[in-house]
Enzyme design. Sequence first.
Site, PDB file in Angstrom:
ATOM      1  N   ASN A 156      36.803  62.549   6.765  1.00  0.00           N
ATOM      2  CA  ASN A 156      35.947  63.311   7.668  1.00  0.00           C
ATOM      3  C   ASN A 156      36.856  64.001   8.702  1.00  0.00           C
ATOM      4  O   ASN A 156      37.359  63.352   9.607  1.00  0.00           O
ATOM      5  CB  ASN A 156      34.964  62.348   8.352  1.00  0.00           C
ATOM      6  CG  ASN A 156      34.089  63.040   9.373  1.00  0.00           C
ATOM      7  OD1 ASN A 156      34.073  64.269   9.474  1.00  0.00           O
ATOM      8  ND2 ASN A 156      33.343  62.250  10.137  1.00  0.00           N
ATOM      9  N   LYS A 196      36.017  66.096  10.923  1.00  0.00           N
ATOM     10  CA  LYS A 196      35.333  66.377  12.197  1.00  0.00           C
ATOM     11  C   LYS A 196      35.691  67.793  12.659  1.00  0.00           C
ATOM     12  O   LYS A 196      35.714  68.703  11.837  1.00  0.00           O
ATOM     13  CB  LYS A 196      35.680  65.312  13.233  1.00  0.00           C
ATOM     14  CG  LYS A 196      35.458  63.896  12.696  1.00  0.00           C
ATOM     15  CD  LYS A 196      35.572  62.820  13.721  1.00  0.00           C
ATOM     16  CE  LYS A 196      35.299  61.467  13.068  1.00  0.00           C
ATOM     17  NZ  LYS A 196      35.282  60.351  14.006  1.00  0.00           N
ATOM     18  N   HIS A 205      25.811  60.850  10.997  1.00  0.00           N
ATOM     19  CA  HIS A 205      27.039  60.383  11.665  1.00  0.00           C
ATOM     20  C   HIS A 205      26.747  60.111  13.142  1.00  0.00           C
ATOM     21  O   HIS A 205      26.021  60.868  13.794  1.00  0.00           O
ATOM     22  CB  HIS A 205      28.163  61.420  11.530  1.00  0.00           C
ATOM     23  CG  HIS A 205      29.488  60.842  11.926  1.00  0.00           C
ATOM     24  ND1 HIS A 205      29.865  60.719  13.244  1.00  0.00           N
ATOM     25  CD2 HIS A 205      30.498  60.313  11.192  1.00  0.00           C
ATOM     26  CE1 HIS A 205      31.069  60.138  13.296  1.00  0.00           C
ATOM     27  NE2 HIS A 205      31.463  59.888  12.068  1.00  0.00           N
ATOM     28  N   GLU A 252      28.410  60.550  15.765  1.00  0.00           N
ATOM     29  CA  GLU A 252      28.750  61.608  16.725  1.00  0.00           C
ATOM     30  C   GLU A 252      27.632  62.642  16.810  1.00  0.00           C
ATOM     31  O   GLU A 252      27.369  63.206  17.867  1.00  0.00           O
ATOM     32  CB  GLU A 252      30.098  62.240  16.345  1.00  0.00           C
ATOM     33  CG  GLU A 252      31.245  61.321  16.759  1.00  0.00           C
ATOM     34  CD  GLU A 252      32.519  61.476  15.963  1.00  0.00           C
ATOM     35  OE1 GLU A 252      32.666  62.473  15.227  1.00  0.00           O
ATOM     36  OE2 GLU A 252      33.373  60.574  16.077  1.00  0.00           O
ATOM     37  N   GLU A 309      29.406  52.412   9.911  1.00  0.00           N
ATOM     38  CA  GLU A 309      30.448  52.747  10.878  1.00  0.00           C
ATOM     39  C   GLU A 309      30.046  52.254  12.270  1.00  0.00           C
ATOM     40  O   GLU A 309      29.345  52.971  13.005  1.00  0.00           O
ATOM     41  CB  GLU A 309      30.642  54.255  10.942  1.00  0.00           C
ATOM     42  CG  GLU A 309      31.039  54.895   9.634  1.00  0.00           C
ATOM     43  CD  GLU A 309      31.678  56.257   9.869  1.00  0.00           C
ATOM     44  OE1 GLU A 309      32.860  56.406   9.555  1.00  0.00           O
ATOM     45  OE2 GLU A 309      30.997  57.155  10.395  1.00  0.00           O
ATOM     46  N   GLY A 311      37.341  55.844  16.030  1.00  0.00           N
ATOM     47  CA  GLY A 311      38.317  56.578  16.839  1.00  0.00           C
ATOM     48  C   GLY A 311      38.936  55.753  17.953  1.00  0.00           C
ATOM     49  O   GLY A 311      39.580  56.278  18.849  1.00  0.00           O
ATOM     50  N   SER A 360      38.171  53.485  12.401  1.00  0.00           N
ATOM     51  CA  SER A 360      39.590  53.142  12.548  1.00  0.00           C
ATOM     52  C   SER A 360      40.207  52.550  11.277  1.00  0.00           C
ATOM     53  O   SER A 360      41.027  51.639  11.342  1.00  0.00           O
ATOM     54  CB  SER A 360      39.812  52.204  13.732  1.00  0.00           C
ATOM     55  OG  SER A 360      39.450  52.852  14.942  1.00  0.00           O
TER      56      SER A 360
END
Length: 232
Positions: free
Chosen positions: A6, A8, A91, A93, A160, A166, A196
């Site tokens: 990904n 991003k 996701h 985010e 996740e 991250g 991670s």
Amino acid sequence: MIYAANFKMNHTRVSTTNYILELEELISSKSVLSEDDRVFLFPPATALVPSSKNITVGAQNGYPAQKGAFTGEIGLSQLEEFEIDTILIGHSERRELLGESQDVVAKKFEFFKESGFEIIYCIGEPLEIREKGKEAVFEYLWSQFEGIDIEYERLIVAYEPIWAIGTGKSATAEDIDEVHKELKNKISAPILYGGSVNSKNIASLKALDSVDGVLVGSASLEVESFFGLMEA
Ligand code: PGA
């Protein structure tokens, strides 16, 4: 194993194209993948290209419509131009930073399911839920399946935990195994872990029967580092 990168909001059209060429070269010359292994790459929308021999290219996001008056979004017409039929939905985010509610996420899921897309559907709990204990974690995770067809045949789930994304702090193998096993009681789709994932923890993740693959952010940005996960 499934290896999904990904990007991003990283990489450009030029760097993504070079990345795919280099990764294809590494995959074919070192033949580390088995027949069941799959590789996905989710570049930014401006860098979408058709999939290549070993790499399925997918979209990080899509608006649930063919086309129309949806400023700033991309829909089915735009994705079809690049023969994209794979998408990330849910996701954290997008849920947290872009304010996508479960309702919006479920609408996207339904639309792209109806369009026959392969869907990597992301779920994951924030730290404050994790700190409340397992019951709270599972309640939270199951609520993220509201309006989602868990029997969809082109579904892949990605677990996740938000606190591991991250941060360089992956969940422990025990935590991951516990969540994946619980999910597998009800869901037959492959289940990826994300948060991670890197060269240090990949071996312990691959060792878990409950982990069918990984969704990788930071450690996928350099081609050698992403390929290293396949080699590990
Ligand atoms: P990370 O991101 O590997 O940088 O933690 C994973 C993800 O958000 O998919």
